[in-house]
Enzyme design. Structure first.
Site, PDB file in Angstrom:
ATOM      1  N   GLU A 192      11.806   4.561   2.418  1.00  0.00           N
ATOM      2  CA  GLU A 192      12.747   3.431   1.644  1.00  0.00           C
ATOM      3  C   GLU A 192      13.340   4.463   0.495  1.00  0.00           C
ATOM      4  OE1 GLU A 192      10.538  -0.562   2.993  1.00  0.00           O
ATOM      5  OE2 GLU A 192      10.033   0.489   1.228  1.00  0.00           O
ATOM      6  N   ASP A 226       2.171  -4.828   2.500  1.00  0.00           N
ATOM      7  CA  ASP A 226       1.785  -6.204   1.929  1.00  0.00           C
ATOM      8  C   ASP A 226       0.626  -6.081   1.068  1.00  0.00           C
ATOM      9  OD1 ASP A 226       4.020  -7.045   3.330  1.00  0.00           O
ATOM     10  OD2 ASP A 226       2.706  -7.763   4.964  1.00  0.00           O
TER      11      ASP A 226
END
Length: 493
Positions: free
Chosen positions: A211, A278
């Site tokens: 990313e 997460d």
């Protein structure tokens, strides 16, 4: 450097989680053959009702299990997925009051077909709106903003989990971040997509390597390039700091004053990386809200990730698991064994997560003065399934059934001996004369007892048979028992 005491004594910050709430569904079965119709595996389904919280919901669940007080804010569709998402949130004690129903929204579900024999994912099926440009309705966006404004002032920190499913519109993100700045609330973002400008003004973003590379056009291959990528994002987005997750290369942090920190990932046995991002986002949120240093925060997040990747599927981590996994196991081998010891309540929760696609075996006994009969029992029991739980008569229980002169070895010593056996997964002491209460709670697939027990006199046999479990009887080792050993010792004195 962070240690077990620091982890144990973390506070319970109030953290708000907003983002894309997903539902993960696991379909467990067994692969026995290849289809004659096409070169694909045939999965014989055994359990298709294993639902777990995903996306922002998994971030919230991780924060909760780490000890934070959590407020969740998101969207669910008026569909079966939305109903199940709410049910799972309630099941895990996460308040659904701020989950807004949008009739036009399809609750995203990631469905994974799993070979339970090998804990292997065969295929993933995503159920979501096909239009990738879709976002929530304007009225839902307004409701989210009003709800956020009502709750943000009571939060110690805000975590935004963006899975690019339409909840976090650019306008909503802009307003969220502005409010956090207004009330001096730290806001951490798990980003998604190629355009990070929508996160401008956040306290920090936490992208992975891929990313960060897409967002900056900078290939991250060494210390120089990762610093350059981090500097670009800090400047362009007006961040206080950034954390880039680098997989096996650990975590890298750089702040706006060019102060850096990093923590290398340790080698871990990796079962599944699902949801590891997460867990890292949640742990960093917990750490920064608890005022830990940059270095300690990165180290804690790495430790948490090391635990969660050793589990199968979407999972959470607790403080106790982090301590056991990284401190007790690696630094104190003698203490490591004792951490097979669980309370009944702890083990009910553990088995709920671990038993899917596996057989739980239960046996019990005093295990006083170990002898070949005990060893045979444990080896036989372990061969009957996948997870062996041993119910251990406590000192009180042994006295009830054997008299005041027993046990010879106290409970803590018997736990140490039992724990040394690799066959044993968990040990649960009990004070009652029988383990009936434990059997009812654990619902083992197989109940193991010695062949000297009358078939109909085995405690809990009727309970196990009532739900389709079976009884397995251990062949006896002739003329060996703790009572006989004690008798022989007395006669030689």
């Amino acid at each position: 450097m962070i240690n077990a005491d620091i982890i144990n004594n973390l506070p319970a910050p109030r953290i708000m989680v907003i983002g894309d709430f997903l539902l993960d569904r696991y379909v467990w079965g067994k692969v026995e053959r290849i289809s004659p119709e096409a070169p694909v595996q045939i999965l014989k389904v055994r359990n298709d009702n294993d639902y777990r919280l995903g996306g922002a919901a998994n971030v919230a669940h991780n924060l909760l299990t780490l000890g934070a007080k959590v407020t969740v804010l998101g969207v669910a569709g008026k569909d079966k997925g939305g109903q199940e998402l709410r049910a799972q949130l309630r099941k895990h004690k996460l308040d659904c009051a701020c989950i807004i129903t949008d009739k036009t929204y399809i609750t995203p579900i990631k469905e994974r077909m799993m070979d339970g024999e090998h804990d292997q994912q065969i295929i993933r099926v995503d159920r979501e709106r096909q239009n990738q440009e879709y976002s929530i309705s304007h009225s839902t966006e307004k409701k989210l903003m009003r709800s956020f404004a009502r709750n943000v002032r009571s939060a110690d920190a805000v975590v935004i989990s963006d899975y690019d499913k339409g909840t976090l519109t650019p306008a909503l993100l802009k307003n969220l971040i502005q409010l956090c700045r207004k009330y001096h609330k730290q806001v951490l973002v798990g980003p998604k997509g190629s355009d990070f400008s929508k996160y401008k003004g956040a306290t920090a973003i936490i992208p992975n390597r891929s990313e960060a590379q897409i967002a900056t056009g900078e290939e991250i291959k060494d210390d120089k390039t990762k610093r350059r990528a981090a500097q670009k994002l800090l400047k362009n987005l007006n961040l206080d700091f950034i954390v880039i997750t680098l997989g096996p290369d650990g975590l890298y942090l750089l702040d706006k004053n060019n102060v850096s920190a990093s923590d290398l990932a340790k080698h871990h046995e990796v079962y599944d990386v699902t949801g590891a991002g997460d867990t890292v986002l949640a742990t960093l949120g917990m750490a920064f809200a608890s005022k830990l240093s940059f270095q300690d925060s990165l180290h804690l997040a790495n430790l948490a990730a090391g635990v969660v990747v050793s589990k199968v599927g979407t999972a959470t981590v607790t403080r106790e698991e982090i301590i056991e996994h990284h401190y007790l196991k690696s630094e104190h081998e003698n203490i490591r064994a004792e951490h097979k010891l669980k309370t009944a309540k702890e083990l009910v929760s553990i088995l709920a997560q671990k038993r899917v696609g596996k057989k739980v075996v239960f046996t019990n006994g005093c295990f006083d003065l170990f002898h070949p009969g005990h060893i045979r029992t444990l080896e036989f029991a372990r061969a009957q399934g996948d997870i062996l739980v041993v119910g251990l008569n406590s000192d009180k229980s042994v006295r009830l059934i054997k008299g005041r002169s027993r046990p010879i070895l106290k409970q803590s010593d018997r736990i140490k001996v039992l724990s040394a056996f690799s066959a044993v997964d968990y040990i649960v002491p009990f004070d009652q004369a029988t383990p009936l209460e434990l059997i009812r709670k654990f619902k083992p697939d197989v109940l193991v007892k010695g062949a000297d027990w009358e078939k109909d006199g085995i405690v809990g046999a009727d309970v196990v048979r009532s739900y389709g479990g079976r009884i397995a009887r251990v062949p006896l080792v002739p003329a060996i028992s703790t009572t006989e050993i004690i008798r022989k010792i007395k006669t030689t004195l």
